[in-house]
Design an enzyme around this catalytic site. Structure first.
Site, short mmCIF file in Angstrom:
data_model
loop_
_atom_site.label_atom_id
_atom_site.label_comp_id
_atom_site.label_asym_id
_atom_site.label_seq_id
_atom_site.Cartn_x
_atom_site.Cartn_y
_atom_site.Cartn_z
N ASP A 204 -10.78 53.50 64.20
CA ASP A 204 -11.35 53.15 62.90
C ASP A 204 -12.87 53.36 62.88
O ASP A 204 -13.49 53.26 61.83
CB ASP A 204 -11.09 51.66 62.63
CG ASP A 204 -10.13 51.42 61.49
OD1 ASP A 204 -9.92 52.35 60.69
OD2 ASP A 204 -9.61 50.30 61.41
N LYS B 110 0.93 54.32 57.90
CA LYS B 110 0.19 54.82 59.07
C LYS B 110 1.14 55.06 60.23
O LYS B 110 1.08 56.09 60.90
CB LYS B 110 -0.91 53.81 59.47
CG LYS B 110 -2.09 53.80 58.52
CD LYS B 110 -3.07 52.65 58.76
CE LYS B 110 -4.17 52.69 57.69
NZ LYS B 110 -5.09 51.56 57.74
N GLN C 230 -5.62 46.16 61.04
CA GLN C 230 -5.70 46.32 59.59
C GLN C 230 -6.57 45.22 58.98
O GLN C 230 -6.43 44.04 59.31
CB GLN C 230 -4.29 46.30 58.99
CG GLN C 230 -4.24 46.57 57.50
CD GLN C 230 -4.60 48.01 57.13
OE1 GLN C 230 -4.60 48.92 57.97
NE2 GLN C 230 -4.93 48.23 55.87
N1 GUN Z 1 -8.06 48.32 55.16
C1 GUN Z 1 -8.27 49.22 54.17
N2 GUN Z 1 -8.67 50.40 54.70
C2 GUN Z 1 -8.71 50.23 56.04
C3 GUN Z 1 -9.04 51.08 57.12
O1 GUN Z 1 -9.42 52.25 56.96
N3 GUN Z 1 -8.97 50.52 58.35
C4 GUN Z 1 -8.61 49.24 58.55
N4 GUN Z 1 -8.58 48.78 59.80
N5 GUN Z 1 -8.28 48.43 57.56
C5 GUN Z 1 -8.33 48.92 56.32
#
Ligand code: GUN
Length: 302
Positions: free
Chosen positions: A134, A67, A111
C-alpha cells in the site's frame, strides 16, 4: 467524437475524451499476469498477497474480496483474513507481525479505515516496509518524497498510469491535487512533482478552492464530496482525474466531479465508475510482484 447532437455515449463510437479505466486496468493486469508467470518460472512459487480486513463494513468487504479475487486471477496467491470488529490492538498487531515473519507472504494490506478503537498509525508502522504494498509505511512514504525507489500507494500509481495514457506531457504543467491524505493526496503530489509538474496541494481549508482548481492544467480530486467540482471549476482543455466514489441517495455511484458538466470543458476525464477505481487493484497486484522480486534481490521486471 459525437455525431451531430447525438451524445457519443449513445453511439458505438468511443468518446476520446473519456479515459477508459476498465480497459487500462485490463491491459495492466495482463502485464502483471506475465510478470507473475516469469516469477513462477524463476522461483517455483507465485508471489503471495495477504489482505487483512477488520470488521464487517460492507464497502470494505466488497473491496477486499475484489482484491483477493483479482490477485488469484493474476496468478498471485491471494488470501483474505477477516478479524472481528472488536479485535484489540495487540491482537491485530500480532496478526500483522505473523505475516511479516512468514516468508511466503510478499505483500500485506490492512484495509482502511479501521474501527475507531484501533490505532491505525501503529498498525501501519508494524508492516514490514518490504511487504508494504500500500506504500503507507513511513519508510516507503519517505523514499517517495526523496525520489527513491520504494513501494508506492496504489491509487496514485493508477492515476499516473491513466495520465500517461492521455499522452499529455506533465512537464511544467500546473497540477492541482485536491485532498491531502497519506493514501492519495500526498503521494500523488510527489508523483506529479517527479513528473516535472508544478504542483499545488489543495484541501478543505484552501481559500478560493474553485479558483485554484480552475487554474489547473491537470486536476486530481479526492475529497469524497459528490459532484463538488462543476464546470466552473475546470479550465478549458484540462485533464481531470476523479478519485471520488460516492453513493447517492438513489444508490448511484458518482465521483467528486460533476462528470456531465465537466465533459464540456475537459480535454480528458475519468468517469466514475470505470475510471480510477479499476486501476487501484491492478496497481496493488503490480506492487505485490515488485515486492516479491525486490525481496529476492531482483531488479523489478518493469
Ligand atoms: N481503503 C480504501 N482504499 C484503500 C487502499 O488503497 N488501501 C487500504 N489499505 N485501504 C483502503
Amino acid at each position: 467524437m459525437a455525431h451531430g447532437n447525438v451524445p457519443a455515449l449513445m453511439t458505438a463510437e468511443k468518446d476520446e475524451r473519456i479515459i477508459d479505466g476498465k480497459a487500462a486496468a485490463k491491459a495492466f493486469r495482463a502485464r502483471v499476469a506475465e510478470r507473475v508467470e516469469g516469477f513462477v518460472k524463476r522461483h517455483g512459487t507465485a508471489p503471495g498477497l495477504e489482505v487483512v480486513l477488520v470488521g464487517d463494513d460492507p464497502a470494505s468487504q466488497v473491496y477486499t474480496r475484489n482484491k483477493e479475487k483479482a490477485a488469484n486471477k493474476a496468478g498471485i496467491r491471494g488470501a483474505l483474513h477477516r478479524l472481528p470488529g472488536d479485535v484489540d490492538q495487540a491482537a491485530l498487531i500480532e496478526q500483522v507481525a505473523a505475516r511479516n515473519a512468514d516468508d511466503t507472504v510478499d505483500g500485506i494490506l490492512v484495509q482502511l479505515p479501521l474501527p475507531k478503537h484501533l490505532d491505525e498509525t501503529a498498525v501501519l508502522d508494524t508492516i514490514d516496509p518490504s511487504k508494504d504494498v500500500d506504500g503507507l509505511h513511513p519508510m516507503n512514504a519517505g523514499l517517495l518524497s526523496a525520489g527513491r525507489r520504494g513501494l508506492v500507494a496504489c491509487t496514485p500509481r493508477g492515476c499516473m498510469h491513466l495520465l500517461s495514457l492521455t499522452g499529455v506531457d506533465l512537464t511544467g504543467k500546473h497540477a492541482v491535487m485536491v485532498g491531502r491524505s497519506n493514501l492519495m493526496g500526498k503521494p500523488m503530489a510527489q508523483l506529479l512533482l517527479a513528473a516535472n509538474a508544478t504542483v499545488t496541494i489543495a484541501h478543505s481549508r484552501t481559500k478560493n478552492l474553485q479558483a485554484v482548481c480552475a487554474s489547473a492544467d491537470v486536476l486530481v480530486v479526492a475529497v469524497g464530496r459528490p459532484k463538488m467540482v462543476g464546470a466552473d471549476w475546470i479550465k478549458e482543455g484540462a485533464v481531470v482525474i476523479d478519485v471520488g466514489i460516492n453513493r447517492t441517495d438513489d444508490g448511484k455511484l458518482v465521483g467528486d466531479v460533476d462528470f456531465e458538466a465537466a465533459l464540456g470543458k475537459a480535454a480528458h476525464i475519468t468517469p466514475v465508475p470505470g475510471g480510477v477505481g479499476p486501476m487501484t487493484i491492478a496497481c496493488l497486484l503490480d506492487n505485490t510482484v515488485t515486492a516479491a522480486e525486490l525481496r529476492r534481490g531482483e531488479t523489478p521486471s518493469v
